[in-house]
Motif scaffolding. Structure first.
Motif, PDB file in Angstrom:
ATOM      1  N   HIS A   8       7.825   5.879   6.232  1.00 12.34           N
ATOM      2  CA  HIS A   8       7.376   7.229   5.879  1.00 12.34           C
ATOM      3  C   HIS A   8       8.178   7.719   4.667  1.00 12.34           C
ATOM      4  N   PRO A   9       7.529   8.418   3.711  1.00 14.44           N
ATOM      5  CA  PRO A   9       8.262   8.902   2.526  1.00 14.44           C
ATOM      6  C   PRO A   9       9.498   9.730   2.867  1.00 14.44           C
ATOM      7  N   ASP A  10       9.470  10.446   3.997  1.00 17.11           N
ATOM      8  CA  ASP A  10      10.624  11.268   4.373  1.00 17.11           C
ATOM      9  C   ASP A  10      11.873  10.422   4.618  1.00 17.11           C
ATOM     10  N   PHE A  11      11.687   9.151   4.978  1.00 12.13           N
ATOM     11  CA  PHE A  11      12.834   8.285   5.243  1.00 12.13           C
ATOM     12  C   PHE A  11      13.582   7.932   3.961  1.00 12.13           C
ATOM     13  N   LEU A  12      12.901   8.081   2.815  1.00 14.07           N
ATOM     14  CA  LEU A  12      13.446   7.598   1.550  1.00 14.07           C
ATOM     15  C   LEU A  12      14.244   8.656   0.777  1.00 14.07           C
ATOM     16  N   TRP A  13      14.260   9.878   1.260  1.00 13.24           N
ATOM     17  CA  TRP A  13      14.898  10.947   0.482  1.00 13.24           C
ATOM     18  C   TRP A  13      16.386  10.716   0.286  1.00 13.24           C
ATOM     19  N   THR A  14      17.051  10.193   1.298  1.00  8.72           N
ATOM     20  CA  THR A  14      18.482   9.935   1.172  1.00  8.72           C
ATOM     21  C   THR A  14      18.707   8.682   0.333  1.00  8.72           C
ATOM     22  N   GLY A  15      19.574   8.770  -0.655  1.00 10.41           N
ATOM     23  CA  GLY A  15      19.934   7.592  -1.442  1.00 10.41           C
ATOM     24  C   GLY A  15      19.128   7.385  -2.705  1.00 10.41           C
ATOM     25  N   GLY A  16      18.114   8.213  -2.941  1.00  9.24           N
ATOM     26  CA  GLY A  16      17.403   8.159  -4.208  1.00  9.24           C
ATOM     27  C   GLY A  16      16.263   7.169  -4.293  1.00  9.24           C
ATOM     28  N   LEU A  17      16.007   6.390  -3.239  1.00 10.59           N
ATOM     29  CA  LEU A  17      14.924   5.404  -3.300  1.00 10.59           C
ATOM     30  C   LEU A  17      13.565   6.082  -3.454  1.00 10.59           C
ATOM     31  N   SER A  18      13.447   7.321  -2.991  1.00 11.04           N
ATOM     32  CA  SER A  18      12.179   8.042  -3.113  1.00 11.04           C
ATOM     33  C   SER A  18      11.773   8.226  -4.574  1.00 11.04           C
ATOM     34  N   LYS A  19      12.778   8.288  -5.474  1.00 10.01           N
ATOM     35  CA  LYS A  19      12.487   8.501  -6.886  1.00 10.01           C
ATOM     36  C   LYS A  19      12.089   7.209  -7.605  1.00 10.01           C
ATOM     37  N   ILE A  20      12.552   6.076  -7.089  1.00  6.98           N
ATOM     38  CA  ILE A  20      12.335   4.824  -7.832  1.00  6.98           C
ATOM     39  C   ILE A  20      11.292   3.912  -7.204  1.00  6.98           C
ATOM     40  N   ILE A  21      10.870   4.181  -5.968  1.00  5.90           N
ATOM     41  CA  ILE A  21       9.969   3.232  -5.303  1.00  5.90           C
ATOM     42  C   ILE A  21       8.648   3.103  -6.062  1.00  5.90           C
ATOM     43  N   ARG A  22       8.165   4.203  -6.655  1.00  4.33           N
ATOM     44  CA  ARG A  22       6.893   4.112  -7.368  1.00  4.33           C
ATOM     45  C   ARG A  22       7.046   3.500  -8.754  1.00  4.33           C
ATOM     46  N   GLN A  23       8.282   3.207  -9.157  1.00  8.20           N
ATOM     47  CA  GLN A  23       8.472   2.483 -10.412  1.00  8.20           C
ATOM     48  C   GLN A  23       8.114   1.006 -10.254  1.00  8.20           C
ATOM     49  N   TYR A  24       7.999   0.566  -9.010  1.00  7.49           N
ATOM     50  CA  TYR A  24       7.562  -0.809  -8.763  1.00  7.49           C
ATOM     51  C   TYR A  24       6.038  -0.853  -8.913  1.00  7.49           C
ATOM     52  N   ILE A  70       0.858  -1.184   0.000  1.00  9.34           N
ATOM     53  CA  ILE A  70       0.000   0.000   0.000  1.00  9.34           C
ATOM     54  C   ILE A  70       0.895   1.235   0.000  1.00  9.34           C
ATOM     55  N   SER A  71       0.619   2.152  -0.922  1.00  9.57           N
ATOM     56  CA  SER A  71       1.375   3.390  -0.970  1.00  9.57           C
ATOM     57  C   SER A  71       0.559   4.516  -0.331  1.00  9.57           C
ATOM     58  N   PRO A  72       1.189   5.634  -0.017  1.00  2.52           N
ATOM     59  CA  PRO A  72       0.459   6.749   0.598  1.00  2.52           C
ATOM     60  C   PRO A  72      -0.749   7.175  -0.236  1.00  2.52           C
ATOM     61  N   ASN A  73      -1.825   7.502   0.469  1.00  2.00           N
ATOM     62  CA  ASN A  73      -3.062   8.053  -0.102  1.00  2.00           C
ATOM     63  C   ASN A  73      -3.962   7.024  -0.776  1.00  2.00           C
ATOM     64  N   GLN A  74      -3.637   5.724  -0.692  1.00  2.00           N
ATOM     65  CA  GLN A  74      -4.571   4.717  -1.168  1.00  2.00           C
ATOM     66  C   GLN A  74      -5.647   4.482  -0.102  1.00  2.00           C
ATOM     67  N   VAL A  75      -6.873   4.267  -0.570  1.00  2.00           N
ATOM     68  CA  VAL A  75      -8.002   4.030   0.338  1.00  2.00           C
ATOM     69  C   VAL A  75      -8.261   2.531   0.434  1.00  2.00           C
ATOM     70  N   PHE A  76      -8.367   2.020   1.676  1.00  2.00           N
ATOM     71  CA  PHE A  76      -8.671   0.610   1.854  1.00  2.00           C
ATOM     72  C   PHE A  76      -9.541   0.428   3.094  1.00  2.00           C
ATOM     73  N   ARG A  77     -10.126  -0.770   3.208  1.00  5.74           N
ATOM     74  CA  ARG A  77     -10.975  -1.078   4.357  1.00  5.74           C
ATOM     75  C   ARG A  77     -10.760  -2.519   4.767  1.00  5.74           C
ATOM     76  N   ILE A  78     -10.790  -2.788   6.051  1.00  2.46           N
ATOM     77  CA  ILE A  78     -10.651  -4.145   6.578  1.00  2.46           C
ATOM     78  C   ILE A  78     -12.002  -4.579   7.137  1.00  2.46           C
TER      79      ILE A  78
END
Length: 306
Positions: A108-124, A82-90
């Motif tokens: 948290h997305p802020d953790f990903l800024w270092t190292g460039g993973l923030s740019k590629i994670i949504r490519q998955y 699940i990525s940020p802002n997706q709506v789900f229900r249990i």
């Protein structure tokens, strides 16, 4: 229509508090055991939105997770994303008691800024799959993924220093690469199901061109086809790429060209009339696509048949 409350969880600390967990040791990343989570009695009455990524492996969870009208039973060990802002229900299953296990990685997305993973994670692509397209793991695959999760847990439980974040990011990227590989394996091992989807797609396209009222909406879109097949557009294109070597868009274009050739060969309709009959807004769009796919203009193709 039934109205449901939507609750947004903004931080990992807030998630811990709402689920009866101790304060996270790191504010931007946490690994949670499912058997430690306390679920509110009204959890099924609320739509949830997270402001952070959630990667989970679940076993024995009493309930279903729903995205819109899609739902999935957690009867086997599976991963979903699940990525940020997706709506789900249990939806909890009352009166059923099983041994629940597994883990949840919160990032948290802020953790990903270092190292460039923030740019590629949504490519998955799998972050955009619906839950019914979850990843089924073999025992060996599950051991691999869980081993990486344990490394992440150990790293942020240790004394945090200047190396901690880069090491954890490396583990996350390795895990996502393995998940990409395992999805490729899943497409291969589920060939029968995948070919059924391909058969349904072919019928959908045929029915679309047999129904003149649908053609008033224009060319069939990837979104339309995916919705009719009850899968997400990204999942459908990746599945078809594995089965046929072509994406959904390419298969749609192939069908359009076949229909154009049929009309060019069997009718006296003008190029413009054929374009409009196939759902094109502008005749030149058909001509451009036809040239790209056949190396001929529609008129040249018609002349070659004489």
């Amino acid at each position: 229509m039934e109205q449901r409350q939507t609750q947004r969880i903004k931080t990992i600390s807030e998630f811990h508090r709402l689920r009866g967990l101790p304060k996270p040791e790191h504010p931007l990343i946490s690994v949670v055991n499912y058997n430690d989570i306390v679920r509110p009695a009204d959890i099924g009455d609320v739509n949830w939105i997270l402001d952070f990524y959630q990667i989970s492996l679940k076993r024995g969870i009493n309930g279903k997770l729903k995205y819109g009208q899609q739902q999935y039973d957690f009867d086997e060990g599976i991963m979903f994303f699940i990525s940020p802002n997706q709506v789900f229900r249990i939806e909890a299953d009352a009166g059923i008691s099983t041994e629940k296990s597994g883990w949840m990685l919160l990032i948290h997305p802020d953790f990903l800024w270092t190292g460039g993973l923030s740019k590629i994670i949504r490519q998955y692509d799998f972050f955009d799959y619906s839950v019914s397209e979850a990843l089924f793991l073999s025992d060996k695959e599950e051991t691999t993924i869980t081993g990486i999760i344990n490394h992440i847990r150990q790293e942020y439980h240790a004394n945090i220093d200047k190396f901690t974040q880069s090491i954890i990011l490396s583990h996350i990227e390795t895990m996502l690469s393995y998940c990409e590989r395992f999805y490729e394996r899943q497409f291969i091992t589920r060939k029968i199901t995948n070919h059924k989807i391909l058969d349904k797609l072919e019928k959908l396209l045929q029915d679309y061109y047999d129904d003149t009222s649908l053609l008033l909406s224009g060319l069939p879109t990837v979104q339309y086809i995916a919705a009719k097949l009850n899968v997400s557009p990204n999942y459908l294109s990746r599945l078809l790429k594995n089965v046929t070597g072509q994406t959904t868009q390419q298969l749609i274009q192939h069908k359009v060209i076949d229909k154009a050739k049929e009309k060019l060969a069997t009718t006296d309709l003008s190029i413009s009339e054929i374009a409009y009959a196939l759902g094109f807004e502008h005749p030149q769009s058909l001509t451009k696509l036809f040239k790209v796919k056949t190396k001929q203009s529609p008129q040249e193709f018609r002349q070659s048949l004489k």
